[in-house]
Scaffold this motif. Structure first.
Motif, PDB file in Angstrom:
ATOM      1  N   LEU A 148      -3.446   9.837   5.192  1.00 24.27           N
ATOM      2  CA  LEU A 148      -2.958   9.491   3.815  1.00 24.27           C
ATOM      3  C   LEU A 148      -4.273   9.374   2.891  1.00 24.27           C
ATOM      4  O   LEU A 148      -4.320   9.851   1.588  1.00 24.27           O
ATOM      5  CB  LEU A 148      -2.321   8.463   3.759  1.00 24.27           C
ATOM      6  N   GLY A 149      -5.220   8.822   3.349  1.00 25.77           N
ATOM      7  CA  GLY A 149      -6.564   8.371   2.503  1.00 25.77           C
ATOM      8  C   GLY A 149      -7.301   9.640   2.145  1.00 25.77           C
ATOM      9  O   GLY A 149      -7.659   9.961   0.947  1.00 25.77           O
ATOM     10  N   LEU A 150      -7.379  10.713   3.245  1.00 23.83           N
ATOM     11  CA  LEU A 150      -7.953  11.873   2.939  1.00 23.83           C
ATOM     12  C   LEU A 150      -7.426  12.885   2.226  1.00 23.83           C
ATOM     13  O   LEU A 150      -7.944  13.471   1.382  1.00 23.83           O
ATOM     14  CB  LEU A 150      -8.595  12.478   4.565  1.00 23.83           C
ATOM     15  N   GLY A 151      -6.057  12.645   2.523  1.00 24.22           N
ATOM     16  CA  GLY A 151      -5.281  13.727   2.113  1.00 24.22           C
ATOM     17  C   GLY A 151      -5.003  13.505   0.438  1.00 24.22           C
ATOM     18  O   GLY A 151      -4.521  14.407  -0.278  1.00 24.22           O
ATOM     19  N   VAL A 210       1.409   6.996  -5.432  1.00 24.93           N
ATOM     20  CA  VAL A 210       2.412   6.997  -4.331  1.00 24.93           C
ATOM     21  C   VAL A 210       1.865   6.893  -3.074  1.00 24.93           C
ATOM     22  O   VAL A 210       2.407   6.288  -2.065  1.00 24.93           O
ATOM     23  CB  VAL A 210       3.431   8.238  -4.576  1.00 24.93           C
ATOM     24  N   MET A 211       1.077   7.735  -2.643  1.00 19.02           N
ATOM     25  CA  MET A 211       0.267   7.845  -1.335  1.00 19.02           C
ATOM     26  C   MET A 211      -0.264   6.582  -0.899  1.00 19.02           C
ATOM     27  O   MET A 211      -0.188   6.179   0.283  1.00 19.02           O
ATOM     28  CB  MET A 211      -0.438   9.026  -1.267  1.00 19.02           C
ATOM     29  N   MET A 212      -0.769   5.946  -1.922  1.00 11.77           N
ATOM     30  CA  MET A 212      -1.821   4.631  -1.496  1.00 11.77           C
ATOM     31  C   MET A 212      -0.614   3.463  -1.270  1.00 11.77           C
ATOM     32  O   MET A 212      -0.952   2.613  -0.596  1.00 11.77           O
ATOM     33  CB  MET A 212      -2.824   4.336  -2.695  1.00 11.77           C
ATOM     34  N   ALA A 213       0.423   3.609  -2.053  1.00 12.52           N
ATOM     35  CA  ALA A 213       1.514   2.705  -1.817  1.00 12.52           C
ATOM     36  C   ALA A 213       2.070   2.806  -0.339  1.00 12.52           C
ATOM     37  O   ALA A 213       2.483   1.645   0.356  1.00 12.52           O
ATOM     38  CB  ALA A 213       2.616   2.758  -2.819  1.00 12.52           C
ATOM     39  N   VAL A 214       2.389   3.837  -0.142  1.00 13.96           N
ATOM     40  CA  VAL A 214       2.939   4.316   1.189  1.00 13.96           C
ATOM     41  C   VAL A 214       1.733   3.728   2.350  1.00 13.96           C
ATOM     42  O   VAL A 214       2.107   3.139   3.335  1.00 13.96           O
ATOM     43  CB  VAL A 214       2.935   5.788   1.598  1.00 13.96           C
ATOM     44  N   ASP A 215       0.502   4.043   1.970  1.00 12.02           N
ATOM     45  CA  ASP A 215      -0.633   3.820   2.970  1.00 12.02           C
ATOM     46  C   ASP A 215      -0.765   2.236   3.148  1.00 12.02           C
ATOM     47  O   ASP A 215      -0.789   1.658   4.286  1.00 12.02           O
ATOM     48  CB  ASP A 215      -2.032   4.256   2.493  1.00 12.02           C
ATOM     49  N   ALA A 216      -0.427   1.437   2.095  1.00 12.56           N
ATOM     50  CA  ALA A 216      -0.504  -0.005   2.111  1.00 12.56           C
ATOM     51  C   ALA A 216       0.525  -0.524   3.151  1.00 12.56           C
ATOM     52  O   ALA A 216       0.301  -1.459   3.991  1.00 12.56           O
ATOM     53  CB  ALA A 216      -0.249  -0.676   0.863  1.00 12.56           C
ATOM     54  N   ILE A 217       1.813   0.018   2.995  1.00  9.20           N
ATOM     55  CA  ILE A 217       2.831  -0.343   4.006  1.00  9.20           C
ATOM     56  C   ILE A 217       2.292  -0.008   5.283  1.00  9.20           C
ATOM     57  O   ILE A 217       2.854  -0.718   6.293  1.00  9.20           O
ATOM     58  CB  ILE A 217       4.075   0.334   3.659  1.00  9.20           C
TER      59      ILE A 217
END
Length: 248
Positions: A197-200, A211-218
């Motif tokens: 998620l971070g690299l993508g 949105v991706m960072m919110a998912v990553d936090a979970i």
């Protein structure tokens, strides 16, 4: 072993549902770090990511995140040890809470030195390839010691002061590779997703990045649980083979 691994993940989901406020602590700190990263342009491009990777505000929140990831060492091992008891997980009991505070302080100091202290090569006066090798060896040694201290990490939050660092080595002896298996199973899937998620997210539109960072936090919130769940499971199985109880 497969049933043990399955339980690590199922108990993580049960913990998130039963104690959402505790589950959200590392999630919110991880997301706060992402807010800083997005604002300093870390996800604008790969060049930008390299340029701001050592930003002070990002590193400070990174350290806070590391500490937050340590907190389930109290909550989640108790949740698993007492068969998903939310009351036992959140209870501030003596001596368990005091023993965990000691562990937390030690781990906080180690992590602080690891993040902000000089590299091993500098401490040893080494340079170049030799310094890189020394750093790699240090990581391996730290990992090995960490595996043998797993019973200690688990026993103290449960209130069992009888299993300290020295006795932990005895409990875990003969269970090293099985413990490694649990640790990999508990960390690798979500860690891989975290990095993906971070690299993508680099170079994507800002709205998509949020949105991706919110998912990553979970994802990181669950990772904190599964890593600690792996430690608990490894210690429990090792203790059972030695005829030792992790509970007080």
């Amino acid at each position: 072993m497969w049933l043990d691994i399955k339980r690590i993940y199922s108990d993580s989901g049960a913990f998130a549902r039963a104690l959402p406020f505790l589950f959200l602590i590392p999630v919110l700190i991880e997301f706060a770090q992402h807010v800083v990263e997005i604002n300093i342009g870390m996800y604008d491009s790969r060049a930008a990511a390299r340029g701001v990777s050592a930003d002070d505000s990002r590193l400070a929140l990174g350290y806070a995140k590391v500490l937050a990831l340590t907190l389930p060492g109290y909550w989640f091992v108790r949740f698993m040890a007492w068969d998903r008891s939310a009351a036992k997980a959140r209870a501030v009991e003596r001596p368990a809470a005091m023993l965990f505070v000691v562990q937390f302080a030690i781990l906080a100091a180690v992590q602080l030195f690891g993040l902000f202290g000089p590299p091993v090569g500098v401490l040893l006066g080494l340079e170049g390839t030799v310094a890189t090798i020394a750093a790699a060896v240090a990581v391996v040694i730290q990992t090995i010691i960490g595996v043998y201290l797993t019973a200690w990490f688990v026993a103290w939050p449960l209130g069992n002061a009888a299993i300290g660092p020295v006795r932990s080595f005895g409990v875990m002896s003969g269970s090293f590779w099985r413990a490694i298996g649990y640790i990999i199973a508990g960390a690798l899937p979500l860690m891989a997703l975290h990095y993906a998620l971070g690299l993508g997210a680099i170079g994507l539109p800002r709205a998509v990045v949020w949105v991706m960072m919110a998912v990553d936090a979970i994802v990181v919130g669950f990772l904190a649980l599964t890593m600690m769940g792996a430690n608990y499971t490894a210690a429990r199985r090792a203790a059972e083979r030695k005829g030792v109880s992790l509970l007080p």
